[in-house]
Motif scaffolding. Structure first.
Motif, PDB file in Angstrom:
ATOM      1  N   TYR A   4     -50.394  -6.493 -30.873  1.00  0.00           N
ATOM      2  CA  TYR A   4     -50.172  -7.838 -31.382  1.00  0.00           C
ATOM      3  C   TYR A   4     -50.182  -7.870 -32.897  1.00  0.00           C
ATOM      4  O   TYR A   4     -50.934  -7.154 -33.539  1.00  0.00           O
ATOM      5  N   ARG A   5     -49.343  -8.734 -33.442  1.00  0.00           N
ATOM      6  CA  ARG A   5     -49.220  -8.827 -34.899  1.00  0.00           C
ATOM      7  C   ARG A   5     -50.218  -9.824 -35.474  1.00  0.00           C
ATOM      8  O   ARG A   5     -49.841 -10.830 -36.065  1.00  0.00           O
ATOM      9  N   LEU A   6     -51.497  -9.548 -35.277  1.00  0.00           N
ATOM     10  CA  LEU A   6     -52.527 -10.386 -35.876  1.00  0.00           C
ATOM     11  C   LEU A   6     -52.443 -10.294 -37.396  1.00  0.00           C
ATOM     12  O   LEU A   6     -51.895  -9.330 -37.935  1.00  0.00           O
ATOM     13  N   THR A   7     -53.000 -11.269 -38.078  1.00  0.00           N
ATOM     14  CA  THR A   7     -53.100 -11.161 -39.533  1.00  0.00           C
ATOM     15  C   THR A   7     -53.977  -9.949 -39.857  1.00  0.00           C
ATOM     16  O   THR A   7     -54.818  -9.551 -39.041  1.00  0.00           O
ATOM     17  N   PRO A   8     -53.804  -9.367 -41.039  1.00  0.00           N
ATOM     18  CA  PRO A   8     -54.665  -8.226 -41.415  1.00  0.00           C
ATOM     19  C   PRO A   8     -56.149  -8.597 -41.336  1.00  0.00           C
ATOM     20  O   PRO A   8     -56.972  -7.801 -40.887  1.00  0.00           O
ATOM     21  N   LEU A   9     -56.482  -9.835 -41.733  1.00  0.00           N
ATOM     22  CA  LEU A   9     -57.881 -10.264 -41.656  1.00  0.00           C
ATOM     23  C   LEU A   9     -58.360 -10.291 -40.199  1.00  0.00           C
ATOM     24  O   LEU A   9     -59.420  -9.741 -39.874  1.00  0.00           O
ATOM     25  N   ALA A  10     -57.582 -10.926 -39.333  1.00  0.00           N
ATOM     26  CA  ALA A  10     -57.982 -11.005 -37.915  1.00  0.00           C
ATOM     27  C   ALA A  10     -58.080  -9.606 -37.312  1.00  0.00           C
ATOM     28  O   ALA A  10     -58.985  -9.304 -36.525  1.00  0.00           O
ATOM     29  N   GLN A  11     -57.126  -8.760 -37.687  1.00  0.00           N
ATOM     30  CA  GLN A  11     -57.154  -7.368 -37.223  1.00  0.00           C
ATOM     31  C   GLN A  11     -58.487  -6.708 -37.566  1.00  0.00           C
ATOM     32  O   GLN A  11     -59.044  -5.949 -36.760  1.00  0.00           O
TER      33      GLN A  11
ATOM     34  N   ASP B 153     -37.827 -13.507 -37.879  1.00  0.00           N
ATOM     35  CA  ASP B 153     -38.933 -12.599 -37.574  1.00  0.00           C
ATOM     36  C   ASP B 153     -40.233 -13.375 -37.343  1.00  0.00           C
ATOM     37  O   ASP B 153     -41.255 -13.139 -37.994  1.00  0.00           O
ATOM     38  N   ALA B 154     -40.185 -14.303 -36.397  1.00  0.00           N
ATOM     39  CA  ALA B 154     -41.330 -15.176 -36.137  1.00  0.00           C
ATOM     40  C   ALA B 154     -42.462 -14.417 -35.457  1.00  0.00           C
ATOM     41  O   ALA B 154     -42.227 -13.557 -34.608  1.00  0.00           O
ATOM     42  N   LYS B 155     -43.686 -14.753 -35.822  1.00  0.00           N
ATOM     43  CA  LYS B 155     -44.835 -14.207 -35.113  1.00  0.00           C
ATOM     44  C   LYS B 155     -45.105 -14.974 -33.828  1.00  0.00           C
ATOM     45  O   LYS B 155     -45.543 -14.396 -32.835  1.00  0.00           O
ATOM     46  N   LEU B 156     -44.881 -16.270 -33.866  1.00  0.00           N
ATOM     47  CA  LEU B 156     -45.090 -17.109 -32.694  1.00  0.00           C
ATOM     48  C   LEU B 156     -43.866 -17.989 -32.471  1.00  0.00           C
ATOM     49  O   LEU B 156     -43.237 -18.440 -33.431  1.00  0.00           O
ATOM     50  N   VAL B 157     -43.558 -18.255 -31.201  1.00  0.00           N
ATOM     51  CA  VAL B 157     -42.560 -19.269 -30.881  1.00  0.00           C
ATOM     52  C   VAL B 157     -43.157 -20.182 -29.810  1.00  0.00           C
ATOM     53  O   VAL B 157     -43.711 -19.718 -28.815  1.00  0.00           O
ATOM     54  N   GLY B 185     -41.498  -8.507 -31.711  1.00  0.00           N
ATOM     55  CA  GLY B 185     -42.663  -8.878 -32.517  1.00  0.00           C
ATOM     56  C   GLY B 185     -43.074 -10.336 -32.411  1.00  0.00           C
ATOM     57  O   GLY B 185     -43.909 -10.792 -33.174  1.00  0.00           O
ATOM     58  N   THR B 186     -42.482 -11.063 -31.479  1.00  0.00           N
ATOM     59  CA  THR B 186     -42.767 -12.496 -31.356  1.00  0.00           C
ATOM     60  C   THR B 186     -43.536 -12.781 -30.076  1.00  0.00           C
ATOM     61  O   THR B 186     -43.123 -12.365 -28.989  1.00  0.00           O
ATOM     62  N   LEU B 187     -44.632 -13.509 -30.204  1.00  0.00           N
ATOM     63  CA  LEU B 187     -45.396 -13.927 -29.031  1.00  0.00           C
ATOM     64  C   LEU B 187     -44.940 -15.325 -28.623  1.00  0.00           C
ATOM     65  O   LEU B 187     -44.905 -16.249 -29.445  1.00  0.00           O
ATOM     66  N   LEU B 188     -44.610 -15.482 -27.344  1.00  0.00           N
ATOM     67  CA  LEU B 188     -44.236 -16.794 -26.811  1.00  0.00           C
ATOM     68  C   LEU B 188     -45.505 -17.570 -26.466  1.00  0.00           C
ATOM     69  O   LEU B 188     -46.341 -17.116 -25.675  1.00  0.00           O
ATOM     70  N   VAL B 189     -45.639 -18.753 -27.073  1.00  0.00           N
ATOM     71  CA  VAL B 189     -46.733 -19.668 -26.747  1.00  0.00           C
ATOM     72  C   VAL B 189     -46.157 -20.704 -25.792  1.00  0.00           C
ATOM     73  O   VAL B 189     -45.420 -21.597 -26.205  1.00  0.00           O
TER      74      VAL B 189
END
Lengths: 367, 367
Positions: A4-11, B153-157, B185-189
């Motif tokens: 998962y592409r968490l933020t670096p902080l969350a990572q 290049d969205a992290k969330l959709v 690289g996108t997580l579906l919410v």
């Protein structure tokens, strides 16, 4: 966590919990506790009027996003106005919002080594850098806290009065005086969660709109509503308004709002709990004395008992108590961790504690 | 906000609220609403067993930090295991945690123009950049959403199904198929807040540990517990564990946990509410028809009524209803804002709505 592409902080954050809850411990030991004396809950419970108000709530409706009626009642009780008050999901929730508003990655924050871990959890969670000063004579020490804040240019400095986990306290006037040394750019976060069980004169005697400080209060302690999750913060209206930038506007439980409102109005029940707490503190001290231990003076709804040796010994005593069905906790940092911390309980709770303590002590002494 | 050293991000945020609550409106108009049909609450209420469980709760105890029993019951009901489930303070709370985990300043997020504002509030609150695609035929459109996600290049959709505010829906299988185009690289919410009132086959028919998606569910809608603030998310255990990095571990209301647990087990009450909702949807459609208006098919506990002109006209109709004591809301974005959105109500609620609508329409037509 590579998928998962968490933020670096969350990572970088651990998936950790500041405290292990009693239910988690009960599941692990596969047996319920006989006495629940570890979380500084108020076993004397909330006002019967609060219970009735919660039971009568229309749970299908969302709560009032402004907690209007509760804030109005608090303002009246405290002699201030609603715009000085924000209601949130317990002090934990409010501390989270406050830290989020102030602390970015690398920002300095000051607290005492061994003070409230959930505050530290939020600071780490937003990337802040914690600087800790030691307790002085088992008290959080305003002078060292504010000096450290000046040294590291802290955005926030945390102080609880009365203090958790030791139960010690300062006169409010002494804290006000110490604030002369609070650096201009530092906000004092004064956690007064236990102020209602403390001697007259413990609350900070400064106007609620003093811009240097935000005070945290709760319904989880003397009001007996820990399960309801209601806290409030008192501060300058400009600071209070800032919470609207980030808070969950519809995050309050509706029944909790109604329960807290009824609790605030029931001054008789408050007095009742205050006297039960005072009696229980004396009883805990007596139980300690009977085992040859000393207890620390406490202004809170718990008592720290000095087990007379080091942290490892106190931990062994605590483990012995937990084994015997008594849920208690202990301070995290030396030398305060020579103690165990026992919340005020009913007579039956404290009977169970009194019965278990000698055996736990002997077992710890045998090593 | 110059006095306080907020983070630059916090400094830049407005002190705004995604929705104005009905209590706030009632205070402003100085009169209570006769029918509360604007927040998609469930006026049919929670299971009587849930009400009893909440009333029996020992409010003085903090909630279980793991929501163990509730997660266990949910896992059994859904045919999965507890490590696929996180319980939180409503979907609003869970969306906040999720956005915090994924979105840093400048990170791209995709949603539909006019979809759930509280999600947008969280994205803005963590400095994310929102990209919006239009509804297609009054439906959120997976194909455009996922194409935009690839483009930016969205992290969330974000996708809700059934959709709020239109009540439209997709077959779950169609969303699963569309997910072939979801970028890696996108997580579906996937917000399934209203899935329990939707036709069979609306829920996403993919395993709960599919790493591409996290599903949001709630006790605020069909379970009638909006005031309790209980939601849950379903996802891969690795993703579910990440919530422990940032959530308020002791943030859940204890009575709410007990109420939700009882509600999950009462399948009979669920069926009862589902049929009440279906009847109320038909009634709202009939009331619209009687006024010469069309309503949109709905799989949720509300119905969008097409007022037949533009957003300004629908707003005038809405204002007329509010003036007459009927709390309703409307979509924010064109062309969906040609509609008003009416939540399912009791017979009495809908009688009041039926009585007010013709007058509100005439007044709007007179301009």
């Amino acid at each position: 966590m590579t998928r998962y592409r968490l933020t670096p902080l969350a990572q970088s954050l651990p998936a950790s919990v500041p405290f292990v809850g009693p239910e988690t411990q009960e599941r692990a030991r596969n047996a319920p506790f006989a006495a629940r004396l570890g979380a500084n809950e108020n076993v004397f419970g909330p006002s019967p009027r609060a219970i009735a108000a919660m039971a009568e709530t229309e749970h299908w409706k969302y709560g009032d996003a402004q907690s209007h009626d509760l804030r109005e009642a608090l303002a009246r009780t405290l002699g201030t106005t609603m715009d000085h008050i924000i209601v949130g999901e317990g002090i934990d929730g409010l501390l989270g919002y406050l830290v989020r508003l102030f602390v970015g990655e690398g920002d300095a924050v000051v607290t005492s080594d061994g003070a409230y871990p959930t505050f530290n959890y939020h600071v780490a969670g937003y990337g802040g850098v914690l600087h800790k000063v030691p307790f002085v004579d088992d008290h959080e020490d305003p002078a060292s806290l504010f000096a450290k804040a000046a040294e590291v240019d802290a955005k926030l400095v945390y102080l609880s009065n009365p203090d958790n986990p030791m139960g010690s306290w300062h006169k409010g006037a002494d804290i006000a005086r110490a604030m002369d040394a609070l650096p201009e750019g530092t906000l004092l976060v004064l956690d007064e969660a236990y102020v209602e069980t403390a001697p007259e004169g413990t609350a900070l005697p400064l106007p609620f709109d003093d811009p240097r400080v935000i005070r945290m209060r709760t319904f989880s302690k003397v009001y007996g509503l820990a399960g309801a999750r209601v806290g409030y913060a008192l501060g300058h209206p400009e600071l209070i308004t800032a919470f609207d930038k980030v808070r969950n506007h519809f995050g309050m439980n509706r029944a909790a709002q109604a329960g807290a409102l009824a609790a605030v109005k029931d001054r008789e029940w408050l007095t009742h709990v205050q006297s039960e707490v005072a009696l229980a503190r004396d009883r805990i001290a007596a139980i300690a004395r009977d085992c040859g231990l000393t207890s620390l003076p406490s202004a809170a709804n718990f008592v720290a008992i000095d087990c007379g040796r080091d942290g490892a010994f106190a931990k062994a005593v605590l483990d012995g108590l937990v084994e015997r069905g008594i849920f208690v906790r202990m301070p995290f940092a030396a030398p305060q961790n020579r103690c165990i911390r026992v919340s005020c309980g009913t007579e039956a709770d404290l009977d169970a504690f009194a019965a278990a303590l000698p055996a736990a002590l002997s077992a710890a002494e045998r090593g």
